[in-house]
Design an enzyme around this catalytic site. Structure first.
Site, PDB file in Angstrom:
ATOM      1  N   CYS A 219      -3.994   0.460  -2.565  1.00 54.15           N
ATOM      2  CA  CYS A 219      -3.848  -0.786  -1.820  1.00 54.15           C
ATOM      3  C   CYS A 219      -2.705  -1.641  -2.386  1.00 54.15           C
ATOM      4  O   CYS A 219      -2.321  -1.517  -3.554  1.00 54.15           O
ATOM      5  CB  CYS A 219      -5.137  -1.597  -1.890  1.00 54.15           C
TER       6      CYS A 219
ATOM      7  N   ASN B 194       0.837  -1.193   0.000  1.00 54.64           N
ATOM      8  CA  ASN B 194       0.000   0.000   0.000  1.00 54.64           C
ATOM      9  C   ASN B 194       0.879   1.252   0.000  1.00 54.64           C
ATOM     10  O   ASN B 194       1.967   1.270   0.595  1.00 54.64           O
ATOM     11  CB  ASN B 194      -1.026   0.002   1.148  1.00 54.64           C
TER      12      ASN B 194
ATOM     13  N   CYS C 168     -10.120  -5.370   0.135  1.00 53.84           N
ATOM     14  CA  CYS C 168     -11.271  -4.465   0.185  1.00 53.84           C
ATOM     15  C   CYS C 168     -12.165  -4.708  -1.034  1.00 53.84           C
ATOM     16  O   CYS C 168     -11.793  -5.408  -1.983  1.00 53.84           O
ATOM     17  CB  CYS C 168     -10.799  -3.014   0.244  1.00 53.84           C
TER      18      CYS C 168
ATOM     19  N   TYR D  46      -5.920  11.578   1.621  1.00 55.50           N
ATOM     20  CA  TYR D  46      -6.177  10.169   1.937  1.00 55.50           C
ATOM     21  C   TYR D  46      -6.772   9.310   0.820  1.00 55.50           C
ATOM     22  O   TYR D  46      -6.318   8.189   0.605  1.00 55.50           O
ATOM     23  CB  TYR D  46      -7.065  10.053   3.183  1.00 55.50           C
TER      24      TYR D  46
ATOM     25  N   GLU E 256       0.198   5.161   0.689  1.00 54.69           N
ATOM     26  CA  GLU E 256      -0.773   6.157   1.148  1.00 54.69           C
ATOM     27  C   GLU E 256      -0.376   7.551   0.687  1.00 54.69           C
ATOM     28  O   GLU E 256       0.697   7.754   0.093  1.00 54.69           O
ATOM     29  CB  GLU E 256      -0.921   6.050   2.672  1.00 54.69           C
ATOM     30  N   ASN E 257      -1.272   8.497   0.951  1.00 55.36           N
ATOM     31  CA  ASN E 257      -1.073   9.856   0.463  1.00 55.36           C
ATOM     32  C   ASN E 257      -1.682  10.814   1.474  1.00 55.36           C
ATOM     33  O   ASN E 257      -2.699  10.488   2.106  1.00 55.36           O
ATOM     34  CB  ASN E 257      -1.772  10.000  -0.909  1.00 55.36           C
ATOM     35  N   ALA E 258      -1.092  11.996   1.600  1.00 54.52           N
ATOM     36  CA  ALA E 258      -1.622  13.007   2.511  1.00 54.52           C
ATOM     37  C   ALA E 258      -3.070  13.353   2.159  1.00 54.52           C
ATOM     38  O   ALA E 258      -3.865  13.691   3.042  1.00 54.52           O
ATOM     39  CB  ALA E 258      -0.753  14.260   2.478  1.00 54.52           C
TER      40      ALA E 258
ATOM     41  N   CYS F  78     -10.668  -3.815  -4.424  1.00 52.02           N
ATOM     42  CA  CYS F  78      -9.600  -4.736  -4.840  1.00 52.02           C
ATOM     43  C   CYS F  78     -10.160  -6.096  -5.244  1.00 52.02           C
ATOM     44  O   CYS F  78      -9.586  -6.775  -6.102  1.00 52.02           O
ATOM     45  CB  CYS F  78      -8.544  -4.871  -3.750  1.00 52.02           C
TER      46      CYS F  78
ATOM     47  N   GLU G 217      -2.817  -4.736  -3.171  1.00 47.94           N
ATOM     48  CA  GLU G 217      -3.276  -5.579  -4.277  1.00 47.94           C
ATOM     49  C   GLU G 217      -3.183  -4.827  -5.600  1.00 47.94           C
ATOM     50  O   GLU G 217      -2.789  -5.397  -6.631  1.00 47.94           O
ATOM     51  CB  GLU G 217      -4.722  -6.011  -4.041  1.00 47.94           C
TER      52      GLU G 217
HETATM   53  N1  THU Z   1      -5.147  -1.979   2.576  1.00 45.34           N
HETATM   54  C1  THU Z   1      -4.543  -2.709   1.587  1.00 45.34           C
HETATM   55  O1  THU Z   1      -3.505  -2.311   1.039  1.00 45.34           O
HETATM   56  N2  THU Z   1      -5.112  -3.890   1.245  1.00 45.34           N
HETATM   57  C2  THU Z   1      -6.174  -4.460   1.865  1.00 45.34           C
HETATM   58  O2  THU Z   1      -6.576  -5.555   1.512  1.00 45.34           O
HETATM   59  C3  THU Z   1      -6.842  -3.756   2.960  1.00 45.34           C
HETATM   60  C4  THU Z   1      -6.372  -2.374   3.225  1.00 45.34           C
HETATM   61  C5  THU Z   1      -4.515  -0.717   2.975  1.00 45.34           C
HETATM   62  C6  THU Z   1      -5.208   0.530   2.572  1.00 45.34           C
HETATM   63  C7  THU Z   1      -4.689   1.512   3.621  1.00 45.34           C
HETATM   64  O3  THU Z   1      -3.434   2.008   3.189  1.00 45.34           O
HETATM   65  C8  THU Z   1      -4.477   0.658   4.841  1.00 45.34           C
HETATM   66  O4  THU Z   1      -4.425  -0.685   4.390  1.00 45.34           O
HETATM   67  C9  THU Z   1      -5.579   0.790   5.888  1.00 45.34           C
HETATM   68  O5  THU Z   1      -6.825   0.592   5.337  1.00 45.34           O
END
Ligand code: THU
Length: 141
Positions: A55, A44, A88, A50, A46-48, A91, A57
């Site tokens: 993800c 994953n 999620c 949000y 992330e970014n400021a 994904c 995946e």
């Molecule tokens: N996240 C994933 O990368 N994959 C998943 O299957 C569930 C959630 C990440 C997204 C976010 O960066 C962090 O987990 C919390 O949700």
């Protein structure tokens, strides 16, 4: 654990260690094996801002596509636990694009593989490429 599953587990754990998750502090790694036997991993990012974060995946799938792969043969998602880090909803749809209903998605924590689901179990009655009449995916199509 089979050698193939061990490879996925190790690749996902390596990717998890490189995750960029300064906001959630929830690092996730994913790895998949394509139809040619090549392993592709993602984490994953992330970014400021949000919602812009991506993800693990999605990263693994992007790596596969960039590497010329088009078919997911097996996949593993690895998160911190203690809860199961199942993909999620978005994904699940991303996975479905490149995996048939019978493909296995394993879920792990950094210590062990904890569960396995088929794509059909994760996304029942899914809408996929075949619903658009798209031709069956070939490994490099
Ligand atoms: N996240 C994933 O990368 N994959 C998943 O299957 C569930 C959630 C990440 C997204 C976010 O960066 C962090 O987990 C919390 O949700």
């Amino acid at each position: 654990m089979s050698p193939e599953l061990t490879r996925l587990f190790e690749a996902a754990r390596g990717a998890q260690a490189r995750a960029y998750a300064p906001y959630s502090h929830f690092p996730v790694g994913a790895a998949l094996r394509d139809a040619d036997g090549a392993i592709h991993a993602g984490c994953n990012v992330e970014n400021a801002a949000y919602p812009v974060g991506t993800c693990a995946e999605a990263g693994a799938i992007a790596a596969m596509v960039a590497g010329g792969g088009r078919v997911i043969a097996e996949m593993l998602v690895l998160g911190p636990g203690p809860g199961l880090v199942t993909p999620c909803g978005a994904c699940r749809q991303r996975i479905r694009e490149f995996a048939g209903p019978g493909v296995t998605v394993h879920v792990a924590d950094p210590e062990r593989v904890r569960a396995a689901f088929t794509v059909a179990a994760l996304l029942p009655d899914s809408f996929g490429p075949d619903n658009l009449g798209a031709p069956a995916r070939a490994p490099h199509a």
